[in-house]
Design an enzyme around this catalytic site. Structure first.
Site, PDB file in Angstrom:
ATOM      1  CG  HIS A 269      -1.852   1.116   1.310  1.00 12.29           C
ATOM      2  ND1 HIS A 269      -2.515   1.586   0.198  1.00 12.29           N
ATOM      3  CD2 HIS A 269      -2.246   1.903   2.332  1.00 12.29           C
ATOM      4  CE1 HIS A 269      -3.284   2.604   0.560  1.00 12.29           C
ATOM      5  NE2 HIS A 269      -3.136   2.814   1.838  1.00 12.29           N
ATOM      6  CB  CYS A 270       3.838   2.154   1.713  1.00 17.74           C
ATOM      7  SG  CYS A 270       2.827   1.926   3.180  1.00 17.74           S
ATOM      8  CB  ILE A 271       7.141   1.201  -1.867  1.00 18.36           C
ATOM      9  CG1 ILE A 271       7.528   0.804  -0.430  1.00 18.36           C
ATOM     10  CG2 ILE A 271       8.372   1.685  -2.619  1.00 18.36           C
ATOM     11  CD1 ILE A 271       8.149   1.877   0.404  1.00 18.36           C
TER      12      ILE A 271
END
Ligand SMILES: NC(=O)c1ccc[n+]([C@@H]2O[C@H](COP(=O)([O-])OP(=O)(O)OC[C@H]3O[C@@H](n4cnc5c(N)ncnc54)[C@H](O)[C@@H]3O)[C@@H](O)[C@H]2O)c1
Length: 427
Positions: A269-271
């Protein structure tokens, strides 16, 4: 302010956590563990029911921990009016990109809009969701002040980014230092009191914008370095050099080098998402974020590069990808977790299928292929053993779960299939 800090320090404060997902749930457990009462808010009634009955829905969070929290007074609810009962509101909702790859802050703004009727003086609100610099002051502050509160005087507002690394046994919520920035100095002091109850080290910064950019720098640092090593992988491959051997050798340098590992693409969900929050905001300042764009370009091409290698491997054996039986090993976005969000393995499955391959997968953490926004596979995880492996023309190790390699080793198939060259686990 003094009263709120006292309540936080003597643990009589009630903590409200909004968004009981990969970030909110461990945070809830930690507050509960140190003896603070927690009310958890979510819009997903299934999750609320599961948690309220003492069960976990995330593989690496044991149900016994949820049961213990329920025993300590934790309640999960979709009734936002209960926000009036809490002293602190910690917002941990998703911050995805929309279809134009621009920040979608609707989860954050909807949450705050649902909460504002129930805010009360002497409360603190902390935004934990990853976002661009300025969000707290531009989106949250005006909504709170519109209700008649004066932030820094009778309401406290901070930004404190989450640094969760799901499935990593070396770090837990308590031992990961927590950055916090306040709208005013009073907000910061209250924020420090809020988090020092549950983490060993709180790192204060001068503003909410500095705290917001800190989180983005951390994730951009990873995205750019993964892009670099993925590019190095392509170069090394053409030169007939094993990139894993090179990274291991370079990592023996005791200073000035941090190893990053190539993979079939970016996941989670982040990078793959967060860097583009900065790209969008930088445009307002007339700036282009070229490193971010370039890393994005290299990383998003990785699945296609892997497919090219798969086609070469089949070709060498006189086969085409079209009509071949392909087994993808590991579909979660990283090792030893069940989280499929943005997983490059799924993109690989789609590309393989588009080219006419007959695709199956095996992942001990994902027994059934879940419903996803952009992908649809009506598949169950194939049981992995020597027999099933022999049924496939190609086995593609996308995510190197520990359980997969040990099963393969047990079946004496690992060496035959992968040799000694290591794996290409996703980042
Ligand atoms: N997962 C990670 O490893 C990680 C690490 C660091 C930071 N973050 C950031 O933390 C934030 C949350 O990520 P996550 O992985 O926990 O997401 P998640 O999807 O696991 O959890 C979010 C939860 O919020 C709920 N929700 C959605 N809208 C809501 C609303 N209006 N009100 C109440 N609840 C609502 C969802 O039902 C879900 O349970 C994101 O900004 C993410 O970038 C995630």
């Amino acid at each position: 302010m003094d009263r709120l800090i006292r309540k936080l320090e003597d643990h009589s404060a009630i903590i409200g956590i909004i968004g009981l997902g990969y970030v909110g749930l461990p945070l809830m457990l930690r507050y509960s563990e140190v003896g603070l009462k927690v009310i958890g808010f979510d819009v997903d009634n299934e999750k609320i029911k599961t948690l309220q009955s003492g069960e976990s829905y995330i593989e690496h969070i044991p149900s016994s921990s949820i049961k213990a929290a329920v025993g300590n007074g934790f309640v999960a609810t979709s009734d936002f009016s209960r926000a009036k009962d809490v002293d602190a509101l910690l917002i941990c909702v998703p911050t995805p990109l929309n279809k134009y790859r621009e920040p979608d802050l609707s989860f954050v703004t909807n949450t705050v809009d649902s909460l504002v009727p129930y805010l009360h003086a002497g409360q603190i609100m902390s935004l934990e969701s990853t976002t661009y610099p300025g969000t707290t002051e531009e989106e949250l502050l005006p909504r709170i002040e519109k209700q008649g509160f004066k932030v820094g005087k009778n309401y406290y507002l901070v930004f404190s980014p989450e640094r969760e690394d799901p499935g990593n046994p070396d770090f837990k919520t308590q031992t990961i230092p927590k950055v916090v920035g306040g709208v005013t100095d009073e907000c910061l002091q209250t924020g420090i009191a809020l988090y020092s109850q549950v983490v060993d080290q709180v790192v204060p910064v001068s503003s909410t914008r500095a705290a917001e950019l800190t989180k983005l720098l951390e994730n951009i640092h990873r995205a750019v370095n993964i892009g670099l090593v993925n590019e190095m992988k392509i170069v090394a491959d053409k030169m007939g050099i094993d990139i894993h051997e090179v990274i291991s050798a370079a990592a023996t340098k005791p200073f000035g080098f941090t190893p990053y590992y190539p993979g079939p693409g970016l996941g989670g969900h982040c990078i793959p998402i967060d860097p583009f929050y900065l790209t969008w905001k930088a445009r307002e300042y007339g700036l282009a974020t070229r490193f971010i764009e370039l890393a994005g370009e290299v990383n998003t091409k990785m699945p296609e590069w892997v497919i090219g290698k798969a086609m070469d491997a089949l070709n060498e054996r006189g086969k085409s990808l079209k009509g071949s039986r392909v087994l993808v090993l590991g579909v979660a976005y990283k090792k030893n977790v069940d989280d499929m969000r943005e997983s490059p393995a799924v993109e690989l499955m789609q590309l393989l299928q588009d080219k006419g391959a007959d695709v199956n997968y095996s992942d001990p953490h994902v027994p059934e292929f879940p419903k996803m926004r952009s992908y649809s596979f009506d598949l169950k995880s194939v049981e992995l053993n020597a027999e099933t492996l022999r049924n496939y023309d190609l086995v593609l190790l996308a995510t190197d779960h520990t359980a997969l390699s040990s099963t393969l080793l047990r079946s004496n198939e690992y060496e035959r299939i992968f040799g000694n060259s290591g794996t290409c686990g996703s980042e």
